[in-house]
Design a protein around this motif. Structure first.
Motif, PDB file in Angstrom:
ATOM      1  N   LEU A   8      -1.554  17.415   0.648  1.00 57.10           N
ATOM      2  CA  LEU A   8      -0.850  16.304   1.042  1.00 57.10           C
ATOM      3  C   LEU A   8      -1.431  14.560   1.241  1.00 57.10           C
ATOM      4  O   LEU A   8      -1.327  13.727   1.232  1.00 57.10           O
ATOM      5  N   GLU A   9      -2.134  15.396   2.430  1.00 52.11           N
ATOM      6  CA  GLU A   9      -1.974  14.358   3.620  1.00 52.11           C
ATOM      7  C   GLU A   9      -3.883  13.681   2.805  1.00 52.11           C
ATOM      8  O   GLU A   9      -4.051  12.714   2.849  1.00 52.11           O
ATOM      9  N   GLY A  17       1.165  -1.004   0.279  1.00 55.84           N
ATOM     10  CA  GLY A  17       0.037  -0.122   0.516  1.00 55.84           C
ATOM     11  C   GLY A  17       0.672   1.687  -0.256  1.00 55.84           C
ATOM     12  O   GLY A  17       1.969   1.555  -0.281  1.00 55.84           O
ATOM     13  N   SER A  18       0.113   2.116   1.008  1.00 58.23           N
ATOM     14  CA  SER A  18       1.269   3.178   0.648  1.00 58.23           C
ATOM     15  C   SER A  18       1.455   3.662   2.821  1.00 58.23           C
ATOM     16  O   SER A  18       0.869   3.709   3.574  1.00 58.23           O
ATOM     17  N   GLY A  19       2.520   4.650   2.796  1.00 58.27           N
ATOM     18  CA  GLY A  19       2.936   4.970   3.663  1.00 58.27           C
ATOM     19  C   GLY A  19       3.155   5.895   4.234  1.00 58.27           C
ATOM     20  O   GLY A  19       3.372   7.294   3.377  1.00 58.27           O
ATOM     21  N   ASP A  63      -5.923   2.270   6.910  1.00 63.95           N
ATOM     22  CA  ASP A  63      -5.310   1.068   5.849  1.00 63.95           C
ATOM     23  C   ASP A  63      -3.518   1.654   5.435  1.00 63.95           C
ATOM     24  O   ASP A  63      -3.094   1.327   4.993  1.00 63.95           O
ATOM     25  N   LEU A  64      -3.575   2.399   6.478  1.00 66.26           N
ATOM     26  CA  LEU A  64      -2.107   2.731   5.953  1.00 66.26           C
ATOM     27  C   LEU A  64      -1.016   1.362   6.274  1.00 66.26           C
ATOM     28  O   LEU A  64      -0.814   0.780   7.618  1.00 66.26           O
ATOM     29  N   ALA A  66      -5.834   8.933   0.324  1.00 65.94           N
ATOM     30  CA  ALA A  66      -6.257   8.433  -1.588  1.00 65.94           C
ATOM     31  C   ALA A  66      -5.217   7.515  -1.781  1.00 65.94           C
ATOM     32  O   ALA A  66      -5.730   7.021  -3.456  1.00 65.94           O
ATOM     33  N   ASN A  67      -4.641   6.944  -1.923  1.00 64.30           N
ATOM     34  CA  ASN A  67      -3.592   6.691  -2.389  1.00 64.30           C
ATOM     35  C   ASN A  67      -2.950   6.962  -3.667  1.00 64.30           C
ATOM     36  O   ASN A  67      -2.487   6.313  -4.335  1.00 64.30           O
TER      37      ASN A  67
END
Length: 698
Positions: A286-287, A245-247, A312-313, A292-293
């Motif tokens: 940015l947040e 995912g994204s982090g 879901d980070l 929104a990935n």
């Protein structure tokens, strides 16, 4: 209303808040709500991130409002937290508004809605409690009818908390003014027994503490070996896709965040830097992109921390370790809140301890500085002094002065009023024992962080034990329980690419354009804008001392106490690259150096080598009229120290008249030394002055 009926109403509100008709309370949630709504108690909730602390206070706020109580006041530390909480409140049918620095234009309408009874929850920062307009015209009225007060991230109240903030200490005084039956909720995910006891004592003797297990089963922890910054960036540039995912990629400094983001973008990743210097509007964008990935990661300092909510980070990576295991656990707790698994990897750096020491000492008030502030406020006989005016009287840098004033105010020695600060006349005693104990605690935390990196036991158990979690147990997932779960491999081409990006040199240094205010009051007859005819051009340094590339080499060479040596060939090569890429309007013809009592050999060798290689005339140094002292003072005092400290001899004046001068020193700190020296050269006839130094200390 009996407990069963209250639970039914609370559960209905919870399901609206979550949007899930099957939602149920986690253990401890309803107990906290019942204590607040039915028991009207003061309650401290210590539960892991993702447990649902915000659900407790929004459900309680709604039920209290339905029972005819006034709006709830929520004190939150960060804008990101406020934005997320306002959205969460709306989902629960709670009318929430906020007063903060990013919505100043909306304050009048917010206050009008509050006065009309159209607000259920008001969110503010702890700093807002110090705003005279809010304190005198809003807070006093609000406290007479407030239904509940919520203190989020309550570990900030405690001296012993990893993120203590002076503004939070005002909250204890505020609570002491409230009736004993006014509900108060304090929440945190990161507090050991000492912090819990301290916060509970400040809330009140009858405080109910609801504490749950703090370990997170979804997190897979690991610690990589210490590597050079370029090696870490190269590895991350090739392995970022291995993380789900994204982090978030955390760094310890602004420069490291910017450098890392630049290198990762060069490697093809959609990332962005997020620091305390990022504009509020840009932060919000940015947040949203991360949630929104649309980004693989934000490369962030601790500015992105408490309150950022992306359930879901997928991962958190640290390039450099925070200064305590508790602070580390709070940051990694952003990951895996609504997923079965999230990866957490620490990539420590050899420079970490130096950075910890800097921030630890910067946060402590200095006794001499406090005495100077109180003397200045006393001398004006009750006249309020603004922070800029105080700067000219006490010599303390702005950030440190702001922190000192907060400490003096919460200790009752000064007060903030319209127009600035005044002395209360109560005096102030430097609590040397307290600050020594805090400093000792910080050292123990730093050692514990090093112990975490070196432990051969379960990493989750280690972190949970640091929080005095009675349910601490082996996780079975971390690198010490289940083995290393990441690959150490990085290609030579990846290393080369990272080094190429990080080795970029030639940071522009903008000239000072205006003198600090208040100079005449300290004996310097300068004010307003600096005339163009007395100003330098845009200068250059090789790098910041905090940069991940050449900054590392420069930091070692220019370290306090390091031997005064000629500039070594590797650094000299960087200097020549900067000159070759400068793109100046007029090529320099003359090299002049600034007298440097601390590193005369370094500066002389730098000037000589630049003159030799560039075929420039080496005109020698300016004449030093006196010592200029330490640059670790505010702008007004620094100008006083360097003003008229340099002179241009007749021989030097003849050499620079009508010519472009390359003005050389070892470091640029405040830019005022270069400003004063350039002014003397311009007034002596130099056509232009180009400041150049090895490093920017920032």
């Amino acid at each position: 209303m009996d407990s069963s009926e209250l639970r039914t109403q609370a559960l209905s509100a919870l399901r609206e808040l979550t949007g899930r008709p099957d939602a149920e309370f986690h253990p401890g949630q309803f107990e906290a709500i019942e204590a607040l709504v039915a028991g009207r108690r003061r309650t401290l909730v210590v539960q892991r991130t993702g447990w649902g602390k915000s659900a407790v206070y929004f459900v309680a706020a709604r039920l209290l409002r339905a029972a005819g109580r006034g709006p709830s006041l929520i004190i939150s530390p960060l804008l990101a937290l406020m934005r997320d909480q306002v959205g969460a409140a709306e989902r629960a049918g709670v009318r929430a508004v906020t007063l903060n620095s990013s919505n100043v234009t909306e304050w009048d309408s917010v206050l009008a809605a509050l006065g009309d009874g159209a607000v259920d929850v008001l969110l503010i920062s702890p700093e807002r409690l110090n705003n005279p307009k809010f304190r005198d015209h809003v807070l006093q009225n609000l406290l007479t009818e407030v239904g509940m007060i919520v203190v989020d991230e309550a570990h900030c109240i405690s001296d012993w908390g990893h993120d203590f903030r002076p503004d939070y200490r005002r909250i204890g005084a505020l609570l002491a003014e409230l009736p004993a039956d006014r509900p108060v909720l304090a929440t945190t995910a990161t507090a050991n027994e000492r912090v819990v006891a301290d916060v509970a004592e400040q809330l009140g003797a009858d405080t109910l503490v609801i504490r749950g297990p703090l370990s997170r089963a979804s997190l897979r922890l690991g610690v990589a070996p210490v590597r050079q910054p370029s090696e870490r960036i190269a590895w991350l540039g090739e392995r970022l896709g291995d993380f789900p995912g994204s982090g978030i990629i955390y760094t310890l400094t602004v420069a490291a965040a910017q450098d890392t983001a630049r290198a990762l973008r060069s490697a093809g990743w959609d990332v962005a830097a997020y620091t305390g210097g990022t504009d509020p509007e840009e932060r919000e964008r940015l947040e949203g992109d991360l949630k929104a990935n649309r980004l693989k990661a934000l490369v962030a300092t601790s500015a992105l921390g408490m309150g950022f909510d992306k359930p879901d980070l997928g991962f958190v990576v640290h390039l450099g370790a925070p200064s305590s295991p508790v602070a580390y656990y709070q940051q990694v707790g952003r990951a895996g809140r609504a997923t079965e698994s999230a990866d957490v990897l620490l990539l420590p750096g050899a420079e970490d301890s130096d950075i910890w020491e800097y921030f630890a000492t910067a946060s402590m008030p200095a006794e001499d500085d406090a005495a100077a502030v109180l003397a200045a406020l006393t001398d004006v006989g009750g006249e309020p002094l603004s922070v800029p005016r105080l700067e000219t009287l006490v010599g303390v840098k702005r950030a440190r002065l702001d922190l000192l004033l907060k400490t003096l105010q919460v200790d009752g020695a000064v007060d903030r009023v319209a127009g600035g600060f005044v002395s209360t006349g109560r005096g102030w005693t430097y609590d040397a024992e307290r600050y020594a104990n805090v400093a000792a605690a910080r050292k123990r935390e730093a050692q514990a962080m090093l112990d975490y990196e070196a432990t051969g036991g379960c990493r989750m158990r280690f972190l949970a034990e640091q929080l005095d979690d009675p349910e601490a147990a082996d996780c079975g997932r971390c690198d010490t329980c289940a083995g290393q779960w990441w690959s150490d491999e990085v290609s030579d081409s990846g290393r080369s690419a990272a080094r190429s990006v990080l080795s970029a040199v030639g940071l522009p240094v903008e000239p000072r354009a205006s003198w600090p205010s208040g100079l005449p009051s300290i004996g310097v007859d300068l004010k307003g804008r600096i005339p163009e005819s007395e100003r330098s051009a845009v200068g250059r340094v090789v790098a910041r001392l905090t940069d991940l590339g050449p900054g590392q080499l420069l930091r070692g060479f220019l370290a306090p106490g390091a031997e005064d040596l000629p500039v070594p060939p590797e650094i000299g090569a960087h200097c020549l690259r900067v000159l070759a890429d400068w793109g100046w309007d007029a090529r320099p013809e003359v090299v002049v150096s600034i007298p440097n009592a601390r590193r005369p050999t370094t500066v002389a060798s730098l000037a000589a080598e630049l003159a030799r290689v560039g075929r420039l005339h080496e005109a020698g140094p300016l004449t030093a009229r006196r010592e200029t002292g330490s640059p670790d003072v505010n702008s007004a005092f620094r100008v006083r120290d360097v003003h008229d400290a340099f002179a241009v001899s007749p021989e030097l004046a003849a050499a620079v008249e009508g010519r472009t001068v390359l003005l050389v020193d070892d470091e640029i700190v405040s830019r005022w030394t270069m400003t004063a020296a350039a002014r003397e050269l311009r007034r002596a006839g130099a056509a232009a002055v180009l400041p150049f130094a090895l490093a920017l200390r920032a």
